[in-house]
Design a protein around this motif. Structure first.
Motif, short mmCIF file in Angstrom:
data_model
loop_
_atom_site.label_atom_id
_atom_site.label_comp_id
_atom_site.label_asym_id
_atom_site.label_seq_id
_atom_site.Cartn_x
_atom_site.Cartn_y
_atom_site.Cartn_z
N SER A 58 -3.99 -10.21 -3.44
CA SER A 58 -3.26 -9.68 -2.29
C SER A 58 -3.21 -10.74 -1.21
O SER A 58 -4.16 -11.50 -1.03
N HIS A 59 -2.10 -10.76 -0.48
CA HIS A 59 -1.98 -11.70 0.63
C HIS A 59 -2.08 -10.98 1.97
O HIS A 59 -1.42 -11.36 2.92
N GLY A 60 -2.84 -9.92 2.03
CA GLY A 60 -3.03 -9.26 3.30
C GLY A 60 -2.45 -7.86 3.32
O GLY A 60 -1.78 -7.43 2.38
N VAL A 61 -2.70 -7.17 4.42
CA VAL A 61 -2.36 -5.75 4.50
C VAL A 61 -0.86 -5.53 4.36
O VAL A 61 -0.40 -4.61 3.68
N MET A 62 -0.06 -6.41 4.99
CA MET A 62 1.38 -6.20 4.94
C MET A 62 1.92 -6.37 3.52
O MET A 62 2.86 -5.70 3.11
N ASP A 64 0.37 -5.46 0.82
CA ASP A 64 0.13 -4.18 0.15
C ASP A 64 1.11 -3.12 0.65
O ASP A 64 1.72 -2.40 -0.14
N LEU A 65 1.24 -3.05 1.99
CA LEU A 65 2.08 -2.00 2.56
C LEU A 65 3.53 -2.16 2.13
O LEU A 65 4.26 -1.18 2.00
N SER A 115 4.87 -12.10 4.35
CA SER A 115 3.45 -12.24 4.64
C SER A 115 2.71 -12.97 3.53
O SER A 115 1.54 -13.26 3.68
#
Lengths: 297, 258, 622
Positions: A58-62, A64-65, A115
């Motif tokens: 994953s490259h961060g919350v965004m 995933d979102l 992101s």
């Protein structure tokens, strides 16, 4: 209760139909290249395999979102898209709403790709949005012409008008020029050659998908199913009389996708500015001519 | 270039036997899994075996054998094998021919960027024992010293039929749950890193965080860390050290190797 | 004292208060409280305004005409926007941002003056008070733009030239009206307008449209705004963008729609091309939607980009209002409200970025999402609104405008509206990508989130945008009042939106289903598949290349090269040349006047004076 069934079943049917469309797409492509092509369950294998990957980067919350938004946006679009036997919520939001809901997953994906901090992805999104600007102009003209002809933006009404009048009132019969212009735009929407500028594996390493692995990529495969289905159904609804019953409806949707797949193999890839020029010249010109005819009536 | 393993770098033979991938690293707690879990795993393996995305790493020779394998003549897609573009998306890393030291670095980075389960296929004699480049100062000899290799394709050149054979063998292994060599990289990272360091120097590092991933996913074994990974911790690594200098906090940069 | 007097009193007290103790650290909070009180007072007047209008005690007599102020529904709507925007701007400026600003007292004072001037304008009771308000607003806005000095000054100067020319046009219009009717009252003007010759109608419509169009940056007069607004300090700039630019729209609605009437405008035909004055204005609005939007697409500065979009969005509002149906008018007015919320949020977010990083240059930012997540959320909500996508409020008003255009059969205008929206989507993605996505630059490693005094108003504005997107009926209740005062047909609506026979929109369903579907998506994503492992941004595919912080690996400059290759030449060719042409014209005329003024052609002046005196003497003698 009825609504609950719609909310669950409409996206599910869309997904399963989409799997068949993907399979058809790959099989047809293989046949054109004189290959055997993938086995029947190949689209399922791909998605399950990707979700079953044991490491997920994953490259961060965004990042995933964006996948969540992507799936959510398409599921919403399916619920607002009437199909035989299911009205969903098509009465609560119309064609214009649907068009804009269909941009939500695109925006979600764009944010997630951004992101990832990979310029290949950013270039891919830049090209995808440019392509969207290119093909949405003829599409908008076609949609405006169609709504002018039907006198409503309610999708249920549009289908009803065409089905009550029989084939003579199908959009493709009453406004052939708009249907042609719209189809060329739809071909651009599928993102196949010669308009696959934003995937361009040899140039930008599949653009938006460059950093997508495991279930991120799996979600994109699911999105492809939804995408083929949604665009196909939208075109059928506007120009091919919608669905009288499921077999006929599926044949129509498959035909829309099939024609696109069948011609795509003979093309190379346009440059981005060529796509814009071409889309603004031919499909838009044809559709504008059709719109003028509609307005003159 | 001598990359024959020194005494201290030789692990028990079953782990490094070329072509013996899987045996050296049996599936963990096969007996303790619940039935539900086993069914799920079998189903996943079934799908994995039938959907394989290949990243072709063709800086050596032999790339010419792959187009016939993919396209109409043999059509790999009928067994679910498709070429892919980036390591993120790929399951198989197919390495054709010799690897110079420069390309080996890139291969290792690409391998580490792939998502497990991932499989490595060595194509041609050069990946097995150096082949005709055995005396070269600039090429490595045994691919499986640096990244765990599932299967080799012998020959110079192997024909497309041979490539197909090995892919079918791989499919069989995956279906049976035997193709687990990729876990060996996590469990015995120190061994592979040591071999890499002997070629590239003590400052060798990649921006990926193998130890962190091993911990995160439960593949941490006794061989994950050791004397070679200690060098990383001492800040020998180039990329990670620079990353530390520029990005002192790890909130953004995720878990940087330390 | 009526509610309107209270408002004026608040404004006056605030100006006096800021003048005496504006340097105090708590002045910002006090100002915020006063604006809040103003907002409450305006909202409290809603019931009274809905039925009629509220007079003010303020007023004077000139040449036998009674000049006064009164608040009707339209003025109420814009007063509310003014007070609301000032409230959020002062909230934002009250904390750390204001303390970091040099000369914050001046900024407080200028904001208060602007609010007072705008209240005087939007509640004007007749043409003369309208003109007084108009001039005050122009000068107050000029002072606000020019306060910073530096690059803003020439832009403000340029604005002033445009504004004065516009004001002269308006004044000329008012004088003509006075000459014809002998009164400054709206109703006398309205009564007399129908009987005027069509040439006179054209003259008046042209004078007023040009004069007011300058302020809202309608298409031929749009060149000043971007440069002038974007250089103004953050909070003030947000205020200017959100409502000040809409004063032109207010005056246009008041004079052209309410007083002259759309049917009268539709009756004025342009010879040869078969358009009416109304159609002509609609096409001007359509071009204002598209061309500035595509100019915005080419900008490399976040504030410039947003201001150009502000100009473009003005076109949507005017177009909606000019359609004239209940749906169209409500859509146009709702867009004013929605635009104020998201544009302000966007500007405040960009200001927060400038506050932390010192730049708004889109080529010099990137990856700030991990550093300023709340600012990112605000900007995201803002751009969804600006692009007009569900679930934000911008979608509702744009949908209403599209729908009304379809109903009125204006297919080609609708194409323009669509194209404008598409361009906006491209442009706003570039905005958010280049600031927040992509790779974080090493020099921004230590950047922290903006303080809560700045984040809270930003998020509140975004929240208003989301709530009024989910329940657009809340905002439509506000536009109802303005609509009734305009004399436009009213629009039946529910809490969720509008239901018409030819296609309806119920945002409660749309947004709720979207949220449910996102929930489905979350289940699929989070519950299937193994755990995620977050990696650092150097662990990225680069064809096997080893990335390091020293190697820039980011795509932000010239974000749409393919598109630029197509539309770039038009952009460079037409717009810039037009701007240069106007600049040259101003230079030449300026030189001419300076020449007359400076060069001492004494004999010539003497001769002229003599001739005039002789002439006067002879004429007088006869």
């Amino acid at each position: 209760m009825r609504l609950l069934a719609d909310i669950v079943l409409m996206p599910l049917i869309a997904f399963i139909t989409g799997l068949f469309l993907v399979l058809m797409y790959r099989r047809v492509r293989a046949k054109i290249e004189r290959r055997v092509g993938p086995p029947f369950f190949q689209p399922v294998y791909d998605i399950v395999k990707l979700f079953a990957k044991k490491t997920q980067i994953s490259h961060g919350v965004m990042h995933d979102l964006s996948i969540v938004l992507l799936l959510g946006g398409y599921i919403t679009a399916e619920i607002f898209l009437p199909v035989p036997g299911f009205k969903g919520l098509a009465e609560e939001g119309d064609l214009l709403t649907l068009i804009y809901i269909m941009m939500v997953p695109m925006l979600g994906l764009a944010l997630g790709v951004g992101s990832c901090a990979n310029p290949n992805g950013s270039i891919g999104i830049s090209r995808a949005l440019t392509a969207m600007l290119a093909y949405d102009v003829p599409l908008a003209v076609a949609i405006i012409g169609a709504t002018m002809t039907y006198g409503t933006t309610n999708l249920v009404e549009i289908v009803r008008i065409q089905q009550e009048g029989g084939m003579a009132t199908w959009g493709i019969a009453t406004m052939p020029l708009l249907a042609i212009g719209g189809y060329l735009a739809v071909h651009g929407m599928f993102g196949k050659e010669p308009f696959e500028i934003y995937i361009a594996p040899a140039e930008i390493a599949t653009g938006p998908m460059v950093e997508m692995s495991g279930k991120y990529m799996g979600a994109l495969f699911i999105m492809q199913c939804f995408q083929l289905y949604t665009i196909g159904v939208l075109y059928v609804t506007l120009f091919l009389g919608g669905g009288e019953n499921w077999p006929l409806f599926l044949i129509k949707v498959a035909a829309v996708v099939f024609i696109s797949v069948a011609v795509t193999n003979v093309y190379g890839r346009y440059r981005t500015d060529k796509v814009v020029r071409w889309m603004w010249k031919w499909p838009t010109g044809i559709a504008l001519l059709g719109l003028a005819l509609v307005m003159a009536k | 270039m001598t990359d024959k393993p020194l005494k201290s770098h030789v692990r028990p033979p079953q782990d490094t036997m070329p072509g013996g991938a899987g045996q050296g690293c049996p599936a963990p707690d096969a007996q303790t899994r619940s039935i539900w879990r086993r069914i799920m795993d079998d189903f996943a393996d079934h799908c994995r075996a039938r959907s394989l995305f290949v990243l072709h790493y063709c800086t050596g020779c032999g790339a010419i054998e792959l187009p016939p394998t993919i396209t109409s003549r043999f059509d790999m897609e009928r067994v679910g094998i498709t070429p892919m573009v980036t390591p993120r998306q790929a399951d198989i890393l197919l390495i054709t021919g010799y690897l110079s030291l420069k390309t080996l670095k890139r291969v290792i980075l690409s391998y580490e960027q792939m998502q497990g389960p991932k499989y490595v296929l060595g194509f041609g004699s050069c990946t097995i024992n150096g082949g005709m480049y055995w005396n070269s100062y600039a090429t490595m000899k045994r691919l499986d010293q640096y990244i765990p290799t599932d299967l080799f394709i012998a020959g110079c050149m192997p024909r497309p039929e041979a490539v197909q054979q090995v892919l079918l063998k791989l499919i069989e292994d995956i279906d049976a749950g035997r193709a687990n060599a990729w876990q060996d990289y996590y469990r015995n990272y120190d061994f592979y890193l040591g071999n890499q360091q002997r070629l590239f120097g003590a400052g060798w590092n990649t921006p990926t965080d193998v130890i962190g991933e091993a911990r995160h996913y439960g593949y941490y074994g006794p061989g994950t860390e050791g004397e070679h990974t200690r060098l990383l911790a001492e800040g020998g690594g180039s990329a990670a050290r620079l990353a530390h200098a520029e990005y002192p906090s790890t909130a953004l940069t995720g878990r940087i190797k330390s | 004292m009526s509610e309107l007097d209270f408002l004026f009193a608040f404004a006056a007290v605030l100006i006096a208060g800021v003048m005496c103790c504006g340097r105090d650290g708590r002045a910002g909070w006090a100002a915020m409280a006063v604006y809040g009180a103003m907002l409450v007072a305006v909202m409290a007047a809603a019931g009274k305004v809905a039925g009629g209008s509220i007079p003010s005690a303020l007023g004077f007599s000139v040449l036998g005409h009674k000049i006064g102020w009164r608040m009707d529904g339209l003025g109420w709507f814009f007063s509310m926007l003014t007070a609301g925007a000032a409230f959020f701007a002062s909230w934002y400026a009250a904390g750390e941002w204001g303390r970091a600003q040099p000369g914050m007292k001046t900024q407080h004072l200028l904001l208060a003056l602007n609010v007072a001037a705008m209240l005087l304008l939007v509640n004007a009771g007749d043409l003369l008070s309208l003109f007084i308000g108009w001039e005050l607003v122009s000068w107050a806005a000029f002072a606000m733009m020019a306060q910073k000095g530096g690059p803003a000054q020439p832009a403000a100067m340029r604005y002033m030239i445009y504004a004065l020319a516009g004001a002269m046009a308006v004044l000329a219009g008012i004088m003509i009206v006075h000459a014809v009717t002998g009164s400054f009252a709206y109703k006398d003007f309205a009564a007399a307008f129908g009987a005027m010759s069509s040439g006179m109608k054209w003259l008046l419509a042209g004078l007023f449209a040009a004069g007011f169009g300058v302020k809202m940056a309608l298409m031929p007069f749009h060149l000043w705004q971007a440069a002038a607004y974007s250089e103004t300090p953050g909070a003030s700039s947000a205020f200017l963008n959100a409502v000040s630019a809409r004063m032109g729209l207010f005056a246009l609605i008041l004079v052209l729609v309410k007083v002259m009437g759309l049917s009268a405008l539709a009756g004025l035909h342009v010879p040869l091309i078969g358009l009416s004055a109304k159609g002509l204005l609609m096409w001007i609005a359509a071009f204002t939607m598209v061309i500035p939007t595509f100019i915005a697409l080419m900008q490399t500065d976040a504030r410039m980009l947003l201001t150009w979009h502000g100009i473009g969005q003005g076109g949507y509002m005017l177009l909606g209002v000019l359609v004239g149906t209940g749906l169209g008018t409500a859509g146009g007015l709702l867009h004013v409200f929605n635009y104020a919320t998201y544009q302000m949020a966007l500007f405040l977010a960009v200001t927060a970025v400038i506050h932390r990083t010192g730049t708004s240059d889109l080529d010099r930012l990137g990856g700030l999402i991990t550093r300023m997540p709340w600012t990112y959320v605000t900007l995201l909500m803002g751009i969804i609104g600006l692009a007009g996508l569900p679930p934000m409020n911008g979608f509702v008003s744009k949908w209403m405008i599209y729908r009304s255009l379809l109903d009125s059969g204006s297919a080609f205008l609708l194409i323009f509206a669509f194209v404008g929206t598409l361009g906006t989507i491209l442009s706003v993605y570039k905005l958010i990508h280049n600031i927040f996505l992509g790779r974080l630059r090493p020099q921004h490693e230590g950047v922290r989130e903006a303080p809560w005094s700045m984040v809270a108003p930003m998020l509140a504005l975004g929240g208003i945008g989301f709530v009024t997107g989910w329940f657009p009926g809340l905002a439509l209740n506000l536009t109802d009042i303005a609509q009734a005062a305009m004399g436009a047909p009213e629009l039946p609506h529910g809490l969720g939106g509008v239901a018409t026979a030819r296609g309806s929109l119920n945002m409660i369903w749309v947004v709720s289903i979207l949220l449910v579907a996102i929930g489905f998506g979350a289940i699929v994503f989070y519950f299937l598949g193994n755990r995620r492992y977050e990696v650092n941004q150097l662990n990225n595919y680069a064809g096997g290349h080893f990335l390091s912080p020293q190697v820039p690996y980011q795509f932000s400059h010239e974000f749409y090269p393919g598109l630029a290759r197509v539309i770039g030449p038009w952009y460079r060719g037409s717009i810039v040349r037009a701007e240069q042409g106007i600049g040259t014209l101003l230079d030449v005329s300026g030189d001419l006047w300076r020449g007359i003024y400076h060069l001492a052609w004494t004999p010539l002046y003497l001769l002229a004076a003599t001739v005039i005196a002789l002439g006067w003497a002879i004429m007088g003698g006869m």
